[in-house]
Design a protein around this motif. Structure first.
Motif, PDB file in Angstrom:
ATOM      1  N   GLY A 157       0.849  -1.194   0.000  1.00 20.29           N
ATOM      2  CA  GLY A 157       0.000   0.000   0.000  1.00 20.29           C
ATOM      3  C   GLY A 157       0.878   1.235   0.000  1.00 20.29           C
ATOM      4  N   HIS A 158       0.493   2.264   0.768  1.00 25.98           N
ATOM      5  CA  HIS A 158       1.280   3.491   0.839  1.00 25.98           C
ATOM      6  C   HIS A 158       2.490   3.313   1.750  1.00 25.98           C
ATOM      7  CE1 HIS A 158      -1.599   6.067  -1.264  1.00 25.98           C
ATOM      8  NE2 HIS A 158      -2.568   5.462  -0.593  1.00 25.98           N
ATOM      9  N   SER A 159       3.647   3.818   1.320  1.00 26.92           N
ATOM     10  CA  SER A 159       4.831   3.858   2.182  1.00 26.92           C
ATOM     11  C   SER A 159       4.624   4.908   3.261  1.00 26.92           C
ATOM     12  CB  SER A 159       6.073   4.205   1.361  1.00 26.92           C
ATOM     13  OG  SER A 159       6.289   3.245   0.357  1.00 26.92           O
ATOM     14  N   ILE A 160       4.997   4.587   4.485  1.00 29.00           N
ATOM     15  CA  ILE A 160       4.750   5.481   5.621  1.00 29.00           C
ATOM     16  C   ILE A 160       5.942   6.412   5.809  1.00 29.00           C
ATOM     17  CG2 ILE A 160       4.346   5.565   8.112  1.00 29.00           C
ATOM     18  CD1 ILE A 160       2.853   2.856   7.737  1.00 29.00           C
ATOM     19  N   SER A 161       5.658   7.713   5.878  1.00 26.98           N
ATOM     20  CA  SER A 161       6.709   8.735   5.875  1.00 26.98           C
ATOM     21  C   SER A 161       6.326   9.893   6.781  1.00 26.98           C
ATOM     22  CB  SER A 161       6.903   9.263   4.443  1.00 26.98           C
ATOM     23  OG  SER A 161       7.680  10.442   4.411  1.00 26.98           O
ATOM     24  N   ILE A 162       7.342  10.606   7.282  1.00 22.38           N
ATOM     25  CA  ILE A 162       7.074  11.868   7.969  1.00 22.38           C
ATOM     26  C   ILE A 162       6.673  12.924   6.941  1.00 22.38           C
ATOM     27  CG2 ILE A 162       8.737  11.376   9.805  1.00 22.38           C
ATOM     28  CD1 ILE A 162      10.601  13.486   8.403  1.00 22.38           C
ATOM     29  N   ARG A 195      -2.796   0.663  10.072  1.00 22.80           N
ATOM     30  CA  ARG A 195      -4.140   0.073  10.100  1.00 22.80           C
ATOM     31  C   ARG A 195      -4.914   0.401   8.836  1.00 22.80           C
ATOM     32  NH1 ARG A 195      -5.348   1.842  16.417  1.00 22.80           N
ATOM     33  NH2 ARG A 195      -3.977   0.254  17.363  1.00 22.80           N
ATOM     34  N   GLU A 196      -4.739   1.617   8.340  1.00 22.64           N
ATOM     35  CA  GLU A 196      -5.417   2.025   7.106  1.00 22.64           C
ATOM     36  C   GLU A 196      -4.925   1.201   5.925  1.00 22.64           C
ATOM     37  OE1 GLU A 196      -4.858   5.891   4.498  1.00 22.64           O
ATOM     38  OE2 GLU A 196      -6.070   6.342   6.276  1.00 22.64           O
ATOM     39  N   ASN A 197      -3.615   1.020   5.828  1.00 25.34           N
ATOM     40  CA  ASN A 197      -3.074   0.188   4.746  1.00 25.34           C
ATOM     41  C   ASN A 197      -3.642  -1.219   4.802  1.00 25.34           C
ATOM     42  OD1 ASN A 197      -1.373   1.849   3.185  1.00 25.34           O
ATOM     43  ND2 ASN A 197       0.303   1.676   4.627  1.00 25.34           N
ATOM     44  N   ILE A 198      -3.679  -1.789   6.003  1.00 25.70           N
ATOM     45  CA  ILE A 198      -4.194  -3.155   6.154  1.00 25.70           C
ATOM     46  C   ILE A 198      -5.683  -3.202   5.810  1.00 25.70           C
ATOM     47  CG2 ILE A 198      -4.593  -5.042   7.784  1.00 25.70           C
ATOM     48  CD1 ILE A 198      -2.057  -4.116   9.267  1.00 25.70           C
ATOM     49  N   LYS A 199      -6.415  -2.173   6.213  1.00 23.38           N
ATOM     50  CA  LYS A 199      -7.850  -2.102   5.907  1.00 23.38           C
ATOM     51  C   LYS A 199      -8.102  -2.245   4.416  1.00 23.38           C
ATOM     52  CE  LYS A 199     -11.771   1.134   6.078  1.00 23.38           C
ATOM     53  NZ  LYS A 199     -12.250   2.457   6.566  1.00 23.38           N
ATOM     54  N   TYR A 200      -7.231  -1.653   3.607  1.00 26.22           N
ATOM     55  CA  TYR A 200      -7.431  -1.671   2.158  1.00 26.22           C
ATOM     56  C   TYR A 200      -6.614  -2.751   1.456  1.00 26.22           C
ATOM     57  CZ  TYR A 200     -10.050   2.565   2.993  1.00 26.22           C
ATOM     58  OH  TYR A 200     -10.975   3.462   3.457  1.00 26.22           O
ATOM     59  N   GLY A 201      -6.130  -3.725   2.226  1.00 26.28           N
ATOM     60  CA  GLY A 201      -5.604  -4.931   1.605  1.00 26.28           C
ATOM     61  C   GLY A 201      -4.112  -5.138   1.641  1.00 26.28           C
ATOM     62  N   ALA A 202      -3.350  -4.260   2.293  1.00 25.25           N
ATOM     63  CA  ALA A 202      -1.905  -4.459   2.350  1.00 25.25           C
ATOM     64  C   ALA A 202      -1.579  -5.764   3.069  1.00 25.25           C
ATOM     65  CB  ALA A 202      -1.225  -3.288   3.061  1.00 25.25           C
ATOM     66  N   ASN A 203      -0.626  -6.527   2.519  1.00 27.08           N
ATOM     67  CA  ASN A 203      -0.174  -7.741   3.214  1.00 27.08           C
ATOM     68  C   ASN A 203       1.313  -7.666   3.553  1.00 27.08           C
ATOM     69  OD1 ASN A 203       0.430  -7.978   0.470  1.00 27.08           O
ATOM     70  ND2 ASN A 203       0.021 -10.166   0.374  1.00 27.08           N
ATOM     71  N   THR A 204       1.861  -6.470   3.531  1.00 29.10           N
ATOM     72  CA  THR A 204       3.157  -6.149   4.109  1.00 29.10           C
ATOM     73  C   THR A 204       3.163  -4.649   4.372  1.00 29.10           C
ATOM     74  OG1 THR A 204       5.555  -6.533   3.911  1.00 29.10           O
ATOM     75  CG2 THR A 204       4.432  -5.675   1.979  1.00 29.10           C
ATOM     76  N   ILE A 205       4.119  -4.163   5.137  1.00 28.30           N
ATOM     77  CA  ILE A 205       4.175  -2.747   5.510  1.00 28.30           C
ATOM     78  C   ILE A 205       5.571  -2.201   5.217  1.00 28.30           C
ATOM     79  CG2 ILE A 205       4.074  -1.105   7.449  1.00 28.30           C
ATOM     80  CD1 ILE A 205       1.325  -2.157   6.585  1.00 28.30           C
ATOM     81  N   LYS A 206       5.621  -0.940   4.757  1.00 28.63           N
ATOM     82  CA  LYS A 206       6.914  -0.285   4.534  1.00 28.63           C
ATOM     83  C   LYS A 206       6.925   1.077   5.203  1.00 28.63           C
ATOM     84  CE  LYS A 206       9.835   1.872   1.038  1.00 28.63           C
ATOM     85  NZ  LYS A 206       9.905   2.323  -0.375  1.00 28.63           N
ATOM     86  N   VAL A 207       8.035   1.377   5.878  1.00 24.52           N
ATOM     87  CA  VAL A 207       8.253   2.707   6.443  1.00 24.52           C
ATOM     88  C   VAL A 207       9.509   3.311   5.821  1.00 24.52           C
ATOM     89  CG1 VAL A 207       7.159   2.100   8.633  1.00 24.52           C
ATOM     90  CG2 VAL A 207       9.643   1.856   8.391  1.00 24.52           C
ATOM     91  N   CYS A 208       9.559   4.632   5.750  1.00 24.68           N
ATOM     92  CA  CYS A 208      10.720   5.343   5.207  1.00 24.68           C
ATOM     93  C   CYS A 208      11.488   5.956   6.369  1.00 24.68           C
ATOM     94  CB  CYS A 208      10.271   6.406   4.213  1.00 24.68           C
ATOM     95  SG  CYS A 208       9.522   5.696   2.739  1.00 24.68           S
ATOM     96  N   ALA A 209      12.530   5.246   6.808  1.00 22.16           N
ATOM     97  CA  ALA A 209      13.250   5.633   8.022  1.00 22.16           C
ATOM     98  C   ALA A 209      14.278   6.733   7.791  1.00 22.16           C
ATOM     99  CB  ALA A 209      13.939   4.408   8.623  1.00 22.16           C
TER     100      ALA A 209
END
Length: 422
Positions: A157-162, A195-209
């Motif tokens: 889904g969407h990459s999580i970023s500041i 949680r929003e990503n998972i709600k719309y079907g994400a089956n992995t998560i990415k963050v931009c550290a």
């Protein structure tokens, strides 16, 4: 009325065709046993539906009259390859800035095309680490439904970023008030975005550290998300049974992500000894895209990549390859991650030779794209040609251990027991 309904249902069932699981027998000169680390000659693989049911010497398996026999003379079978870092919605050949205006439907069409190119290149499983508008999740679901061809996909889904970070939209002017879908500031906001990503079907998560090469106004080596924010994302992902990846070039961001429990570090450009020790201690996987720098430096300017981004690539490339060498030598868990979209999709296999050039044996490079990628994804039925495993099988002309570049030209592709290329 009930009697007539029962009779109608019974008649329909009698007239319906009987569906049997398709059996396929593949005969080949050899196959690569990635677990035993050796080539085994004169092999037959029996597949029932989408599962490998027997692997044995040629002549020892007697096919039934309904079994489809595929003779791959001169070929070596290899488990379907896995790429743990792709972006199917983008094309490296497009004008860099103009492509940022592509609509979600346009990106989805590109993802359909690139999913097929990736599969034809022998990559039967990929992890798509970031896309706008859940486009790749839709493509994944279409592949799973048998509507379009493509690899098995783990989509973030969407990459999580500041705000203003590597995965935010920093190219649009202030008046546009454009904010990427994964922007979150603070631990609870990060949790909400997971949680929003998972709600719309994400089956992995990415963050931009950390900052990145292809963003505007970010410094590659500088940490962005705090360790507390990364931990919030990781905890939320793990709570829901998902693995999490961290885009992390810089040393401090890499260490923070490892301490926060991240499953994989992406890019891993600036590693020091402490970062490597932490990765070993925590069992963290590293996914280092050490091929695509060549494409960027050769074609980036012609493709409209801004000077700022090309200069950052020049700063990263040598350090990243050295970090890859150090991590490999130390025994860190390494997976195959190419960052396809920074170079053309379908060329994923070109990275294998660079992995060998910069410290891996051919077997280690192939294991990174099979055994180790399956372990990262926590899938015990992928990554091997063995009884009970899903029938993801490719074939090349010759011995890939002797010549790793053979994996750049795959002549046979089977995914889930279905032949897509022969």
């Amino acid at each position: 009325m009930k009697l007539f309904q029962t009779l109608a249902i019974a008649t329909a069932l009698l007239q319906a065709p009987t569906v049997f699981a398709q059996q396929t027998l593949i005969n080949a000169d050899a196959y690569l046993d990635v677990k035993k680390e050796k080539i085994i000659n004169n092999i037959s693989v029996l597949i029932d539906g989408n599962t490998i049911v027997k692997v044995a010497k040629q002549g020892t398996i007697t096919p039934s009259k309904n079994t489809k026999v595929v003779n791959l003379t001169g070929k070596t079978l290899v488990p379907g390859l896995m790429d743990m870092h792709v972006h199917l919605t983008s094309d490296a050949e497009d004008n860099f800035l103009a492509a940022k205006g592509n609509s979600v439907p346009r990106q989805t069409v590109k993802a359909v095309k690139n999913a097929n190119k990736t599969l034809m290149a022998g990559f039967t499983t990929v992890r798509n680490l970031g896309a706008t508008g859940y486009a790749v999740i839709g493509v994944r679901d279409g592949i799973n439904a048998g509507e379009i061809p493509g690899p098995r996909i783990w989509a973030a889904g969407h990459s999580i970023s500041i705000t203003g970070g590597h995965c935010d939209d920093n190219f649009s002017p202030p008046r546009a008030k454009s904010i990427s879908g994964g922007v979150a500031d603070g631990p609870w906001a990060v949790r909400a975005k997971v949680r929003e990503n998972i709600k719309y079907g994400a089956n992995t998560i990415k963050v931009c550290a950390t900052g990145g090469v292809f963003s505007k106004g970010t410094k590659v080596g500088i940490q962005q998300l705090t360790e507390e924010e990364i931990k919030a994302a990781v905890d939320e992902a793990h709570l829901r049974g998902l693995i999490a990846a961290a885009h992390a070039h810089g040393t401090n961001g890499i260490k923070a992500a490892i301490r926060a429990g991240i499953d994989s570090i992406e890019h891993c450009s600036f590693l020091d000894d402490e970062a490597i020790e932490l990765a070993l201690k925590h069992g963290t996987y590293m996914s280092c895209d050490i091929y695509n720098t060549e494409y960027t430096l050769a074609f980036g300017e012609a493709n409209g990549v801004p000077e700022e981004n090309i200069n950052k690539e020049k700063m990263v490339s040598k350090a990243q390859r050295e970090s890859f060498r150090k991590a490999t030598k130390a025994g860190v868990n390494m997976v195959f991650g190419s960052d396809a979209a920074i170079y053309p999709h379908g060329d994923n296999g070109k990275q294998f030779s660079r992995m060998v050039q910069f410290g891996m044996s051919p077997m280690q490079a192939i294991q990174a794209s099979t055994l180790h990628s399956a372990a990262l994804l926590q899938q015990d039925n992928l990554g091997q040609i063995a009884t009970g495993f899903l029938a993801d099988i490719i074939a090349v002309d010759g011995d890939p251990i002797d010549n790793i570049s053979l994996l750049e030209s795959v002549s046979f592709v089977m995914k889930d027991g279905q032949i897509y290329k022969q």
